[in-house]
Design a protein around this motif. Structure first.
Motif, PDB file in Angstrom:
ATOM      1  N   THR A  47      41.462  41.521  30.887  1.00 56.81           N
ATOM      2  CA  THR A  47      40.998  40.141  31.079  1.00 56.81           C
ATOM      3  C   THR A  47      39.625  40.112  31.734  1.00 56.81           C
ATOM      4  O   THR A  47      38.749  39.327  31.337  1.00 56.81           O
ATOM      5  CB  THR A  47      42.012  39.361  31.935  1.00 56.81           C
ATOM      6  OG1 THR A  47      43.288  39.382  31.289  1.00 56.81           O
ATOM      7  CG2 THR A  47      41.570  37.919  32.127  1.00 56.81           C
ATOM      8  N   VAL A  48      39.431  40.944  32.741  1.00 57.28           N
ATOM      9  CA  VAL A  48      38.122  41.018  33.395  1.00 57.28           C
ATOM     10  C   VAL A  48      37.054  41.433  32.386  1.00 57.28           C
ATOM     11  O   VAL A  48      35.954  40.847  32.334  1.00 57.28           O
ATOM     12  CB  VAL A  48      38.166  42.004  34.584  1.00 57.28           C
ATOM     13  CG1 VAL A  48      36.762  42.210  35.148  1.00 57.28           C
ATOM     14  CG2 VAL A  48      39.090  41.493  35.671  1.00 57.28           C
ATOM     15  N   HIS A  49      37.353  42.423  31.585  1.00 60.72           N
ATOM     16  CA  HIS A  49      36.389  42.882  30.573  1.00 60.72           C
ATOM     17  C   HIS A  49      36.064  41.766  29.581  1.00 60.72           C
ATOM     18  O   HIS A  49      34.901  41.540  29.233  1.00 60.72           O
ATOM     19  CB  HIS A  49      36.971  44.097  29.840  1.00 60.72           C
ATOM     20  CG  HIS A  49      36.107  44.606  28.740  1.00 60.72           C
ATOM     21  ND1 HIS A  49      36.268  44.219  27.412  1.00 60.72           N
ATOM     22  CD2 HIS A  49      35.050  45.474  28.748  1.00 60.72           C
ATOM     23  CE1 HIS A  49      35.365  44.822  26.671  1.00 60.72           C
ATOM     24  NE2 HIS A  49      34.621  45.603  27.443  1.00 60.72           N
ATOM     25  N   THR A 256      44.342  21.383  36.245  1.00 59.58           N
ATOM     26  CA  THR A 256      43.976  22.294  37.325  1.00 59.58           C
ATOM     27  C   THR A 256      43.431  23.574  36.693  1.00 59.58           C
ATOM     28  O   THR A 256      43.376  23.694  35.464  1.00 59.58           O
ATOM     29  CB  THR A 256      45.193  22.614  38.203  1.00 59.58           C
ATOM     30  OG1 THR A 256      46.215  23.200  37.374  1.00 59.58           O
ATOM     31  CG2 THR A 256      45.740  21.354  38.860  1.00 59.58           C
ATOM     32  N   LEU A 257      43.049  24.534  37.502  1.00 57.52           N
ATOM     33  CA  LEU A 257      42.514  25.775  36.946  1.00 57.52           C
ATOM     34  C   LEU A 257      43.544  26.487  36.075  1.00 57.52           C
ATOM     35  O   LEU A 257      43.196  27.066  35.040  1.00 57.52           O
ATOM     36  CB  LEU A 257      42.055  26.697  38.083  1.00 57.52           C
ATOM     37  CG  LEU A 257      40.743  26.310  38.765  1.00 57.52           C
ATOM     38  CD1 LEU A 257      40.455  27.245  39.928  1.00 57.52           C
ATOM     39  CD2 LEU A 257      39.586  26.325  37.776  1.00 57.52           C
ATOM     40  N   ALA A 258      44.823  26.434  36.470  1.00 56.26           N
ATOM     41  CA  ALA A 258      45.865  27.082  35.662  1.00 56.26           C
ATOM     42  C   ALA A 258      45.991  26.400  34.309  1.00 56.26           C
ATOM     43  O   ALA A 258      46.104  27.067  33.267  1.00 56.26           O
ATOM     44  CB  ALA A 258      47.192  27.050  36.412  1.00 56.26           C
ATOM     45  N   ALA A 259      45.974  25.073  34.287  1.00 55.99           N
ATOM     46  CA  ALA A 259      46.062  24.340  33.022  1.00 55.99           C
ATOM     47  C   ALA A 259      44.806  24.552  32.180  1.00 55.99           C
ATOM     48  O   ALA A 259      44.881  24.680  30.948  1.00 55.99           O
ATOM     49  CB  ALA A 259      46.284  22.856  33.290  1.00 55.99           C
ATOM     50  N   SER A 275      39.454  33.734  30.125  1.00 59.51           N
ATOM     51  CA  SER A 275      39.555  34.959  30.927  1.00 59.51           C
ATOM     52  C   SER A 275      38.812  34.809  32.243  1.00 59.51           C
ATOM     53  O   SER A 275      39.286  35.271  33.287  1.00 59.51           O
ATOM     54  CB  SER A 275      38.992  36.142  30.129  1.00 59.51           C
ATOM     55  OG  SER A 275      39.723  36.357  28.944  1.00 59.51           O
ATOM     56  N   ALA A 276      37.644  34.176  32.210  1.00 63.66           N
ATOM     57  CA  ALA A 276      36.880  33.972  33.439  1.00 63.66           C
ATOM     58  C   ALA A 276      37.658  33.102  34.425  1.00 63.66           C
ATOM     59  O   ALA A 276      37.707  33.384  35.637  1.00 63.66           O
ATOM     60  CB  ALA A 276      35.533  33.336  33.116  1.00 63.66           C
ATOM     61  N   ILE A 277      38.287  32.040  33.921  1.00 65.43           N
ATOM     62  CA  ILE A 277      39.094  31.180  34.794  1.00 65.43           C
ATOM     63  C   ILE A 277      40.259  31.963  35.369  1.00 65.43           C
ATOM     64  O   ILE A 277      40.599  31.828  36.554  1.00 65.43           O
ATOM     65  CB  ILE A 277      39.590  29.951  34.016  1.00 65.43           C
ATOM     66  CG1 ILE A 277      38.410  29.098  33.566  1.00 65.43           C
ATOM     67  CG2 ILE A 277      40.530  29.114  34.874  1.00 65.43           C
ATOM     68  CD1 ILE A 277      38.792  27.959  32.645  1.00 65.43           C
ATOM     69  N   ALA A 278      40.902  32.807  34.547  1.00 67.60           N
ATOM     70  CA  ALA A 278      42.029  33.608  35.020  1.00 67.60           C
ATOM     71  C   ALA A 278      41.601  34.565  36.134  1.00 67.60           C
ATOM     72  O   ALA A 278      42.304  34.729  37.139  1.00 67.60           O
ATOM     73  CB  ALA A 278      42.637  34.390  33.862  1.00 67.60           C
ATOM     74  N   VAL A 280      38.958  34.234  38.182  1.00 65.78           N
ATOM     75  CA  VAL A 280      38.623  33.452  39.376  1.00 65.78           C
ATOM     76  C   VAL A 280      39.888  32.974  40.079  1.00 65.78           C
ATOM     77  O   VAL A 280      40.002  33.050  41.304  1.00 65.78           O
ATOM     78  CB  VAL A 280      37.729  32.254  38.996  1.00 65.78           C
ATOM     79  CG1 VAL A 280      37.568  31.307  40.170  1.00 65.78           C
ATOM     80  CG2 VAL A 280      36.367  32.745  38.527  1.00 65.78           C
ATOM     81  N   LEU A 281      40.861  32.491  39.309  1.00 64.65           N
ATOM     82  CA  LEU A 281      42.102  32.005  39.905  1.00 64.65           C
ATOM     83  C   LEU A 281      42.856  33.138  40.595  1.00 64.65           C
ATOM     84  O   LEU A 281      43.410  32.947  41.689  1.00 64.65           O
ATOM     85  CB  LEU A 281      42.970  31.375  38.818  1.00 64.65           C
ATOM     86  CG  LEU A 281      44.256  30.687  39.285  1.00 64.65           C
ATOM     87  CD1 LEU A 281      43.948  29.580  40.280  1.00 64.65           C
ATOM     88  CD2 LEU A 281      45.028  30.133  38.095  1.00 64.65           C
ATOM     89  N   THR A 282      42.879  34.312  39.994  1.00 61.16           N
ATOM     90  CA  THR A 282      43.539  35.463  40.611  1.00 61.16           C
ATOM     91  C   THR A 282      42.873  35.841  41.925  1.00 61.16           C
ATOM     92  O   THR A 282      43.549  36.108  42.938  1.00 61.16           O
ATOM     93  CB  THR A 282      43.521  36.661  39.649  1.00 61.16           C
ATOM     94  OG1 THR A 282      44.173  36.308  38.435  1.00 61.16           O
ATOM     95  CG2 THR A 282      44.219  37.857  40.266  1.00 61.16           C
ATOM     96  N   ILE A 283      41.552  35.856  41.930  1.00 58.04           N
ATOM     97  CA  ILE A 283      40.819  36.202  43.154  1.00 58.04           C
ATOM     98  C   ILE A 283      41.083  35.172  44.247  1.00 58.04           C
ATOM     99  O   ILE A 283      41.288  35.517  45.421  1.00 58.04           O
ATOM    100  CB  ILE A 283      39.310  36.310  42.855  1.00 58.04           C
ATOM    101  CG1 ILE A 283      39.049  37.500  41.935  1.00 58.04           C
ATOM    102  CG2 ILE A 283      38.512  36.452  44.151  1.00 58.04           C
ATOM    103  CD1 ILE A 283      37.608  37.603  41.468  1.00 58.04           C
ATOM    104  N   ILE A 284      41.115  33.885  43.870  1.00 60.38           N
ATOM    105  CA  ILE A 284      41.372  32.833  44.859  1.00 60.38           C
ATOM    106  C   ILE A 284      42.767  32.967  45.450  1.00 60.38           C
ATOM    107  O   ILE A 284      42.955  32.888  46.672  1.00 60.38           O
ATOM    108  CB  ILE A 284      41.186  31.449  44.214  1.00 60.38           C
ATOM    109  CG1 ILE A 284      39.714  31.215  43.873  1.00 60.38           C
ATOM    110  CG2 ILE A 284      41.676  30.347  45.155  1.00 60.38           C
ATOM    111  CD1 ILE A 284      39.464  29.930  43.116  1.00 60.38           C
ATOM    112  N   VAL A 285      43.764  33.194  44.592  1.00 58.16           N
ATOM    113  CA  VAL A 285      45.146  33.317  45.080  1.00 58.16           C
ATOM    114  C   VAL A 285      45.294  34.517  46.002  1.00 58.16           C
ATOM    115  O   VAL A 285      45.855  34.408  47.107  1.00 58.16           O
ATOM    116  CB  VAL A 285      46.121  33.425  43.887  1.00 58.16           C
ATOM    117  CG1 VAL A 285      47.521  33.763  44.383  1.00 58.16           C
ATOM    118  CG2 VAL A 285      46.155  32.114  43.114  1.00 58.16           C
ATOM    119  N   LEU A 286      44.787  35.662  45.579  1.00 56.99           N
ATOM    120  CA  LEU A 286      44.905  36.869  46.400  1.00 56.99           C
ATOM    121  C   LEU A 286      44.112  36.735  47.698  1.00 56.99           C
ATOM    122  O   LEU A 286      44.593  37.101  48.778  1.00 56.99           O
ATOM    123  CB  LEU A 286      44.434  38.086  45.615  1.00 56.99           C
ATOM    124  CG  LEU A 286      45.290  38.490  44.407  1.00 56.99           C
ATOM    125  CD1 LEU A 286      44.669  39.676  43.688  1.00 56.99           C
ATOM    126  CD2 LEU A 286      46.707  38.814  44.839  1.00 56.99           C
TER     127      LEU A 286
END
Length: 302
Positions: A47-49, A256-259, A275-278, A280-286
């Motif tokens: 996803t990052v790639h 929201t970002l997830a939607a 993928s970019a939203i995913a 960013v959302l992962t980084i925010i949650v962690l």
């Protein structure tokens, strides 16, 4: 000499024993680590790639172009605003209501019915909750019918049509569902408070708010950490309730970002943006979870 020679042998046995135990532990952990790596880490790296490539027919490297959309695309900017509203609402409302209900219903027996009524919605899926609240919030739904019957028809309107009111009422619906788990956890925390501390505070003249603030609330800190952590993650990953109620509309105003991640990836086939939203959302949650837990779990005085 024999005793001196025996000491290095014992040390060698201890070293070999510890190495053997570590190898055994690593062998038992290897399957779990392998599964986690295949199912979580590898897809995340993919996803990052993908987030660095454009969404054209011939996908090309675009650098941070997909990430800039979060600051330039009006739809995604609104999505970020909604996510902030969700985090705030899901932190304040369920925790405040859950704590208040738990404290008020802790001692009385008849209040078990009240607690049951609050806890039951938590056992319902998000999709079922959305169906119930769609019946309530629709233009010709139960809420507008109630207002009309009370001669307050001027207040009746489309609750899901205009921003930010539509986002706020969905947050209220989420609160109706999620307050139950906060009540359960706070009740467990209240039952672990030693009665002696409450009695001692009463003898010292601390009653009501003072006793709750200085005696009860500090002892609920471990439970509060868990409840806040759950509420924080739920606010950041809110999706099912929003999607079933409005599908992010009207005009993607309730996303929201997830939607938005789902809509960009599967609805609009913009894999790079999704993928970019995913990411960013992962980084925010962690990041939010790690920062909060690190601060809360630090020993006092550290």
């Amino acid at each position: 000499m024999s005793r001196v020679a025996a000491r290095p042998r014992r040390r060698d046995r201890r070293v070999h024993g510890s190495v053997r135990e570590r190898l055994y532990a690593g062998g038992f952990m290897a399957p779990a680590v392998l599964i986690v790596g295949i199912l979580l880490i590898v897809p995340f790296l993919v996803t990052v790639h993908r987030s660095f490539y454009s969404d054209n027919v011939q996908s090309r490297f675009s650098g941070l172009g997909n990430y800039r959309l979060l600051f330039t695309d009006p739809v995604l900017i609104r999505s970020v605003e909604n996510t902030l509203l969700w985090v705030t609402g899901t932190l304040v409302l369920p925790i405040a209501l859950g704590l208040a209900i738990a404290v008020m219903t802790d001692a009385a027996r008849w209040t078990r019915i009240v607690r049951l009524a609050v806890v039951i919605p938590y056992a319902i899926s998000g999709s079922a909750v959305a169906v119930v609240w769609n019946f309530v919030l629709a233009r010709n739904g139960a809420l507008n019918a109630l207002l009309t019957s009370l001669h307050l028809g001027s207040l009746a309107h489309g609750w899901l049509l205009n921003w930010p009111g539509n986002t706020l009422v969905i947050i209220v619906a989420s609160t109706w569902q999620s307050t139950g788990v906060a009540v359960i956890l706070f009740l467990v925390g209240l039952q672990t408070i030693p009665p002696e501390t409450i009695e001692a505070a009463s003898l010292d003249g601390a009653d009501g708010w003072l006793r709750f603030r200085h005696i009860v609330l500090p002892q609920l800190r471990p439970v509060m950490i868990v409840v806040v952590g759950i509420s924080l993650v739920n606010g950041l990953k809110a999706f099912d309730l929003i999607w079933v109620l409005t599908q992010g509309g009207p005009g993607r105003s309730t996303e929201t970002l997830a939607a938005s991640m789902y809509q960009e990836t599967f609805g609009l086939q913009r894999l790079g943006a999704g993928s970019a939203i995913a990411v960013v959302l992962t980084i925010i949650v962690l990041g939010a979870s790690w920062t909060y837990l690190r601060r809360q779990l630090q020993p006092e005085g550290a």
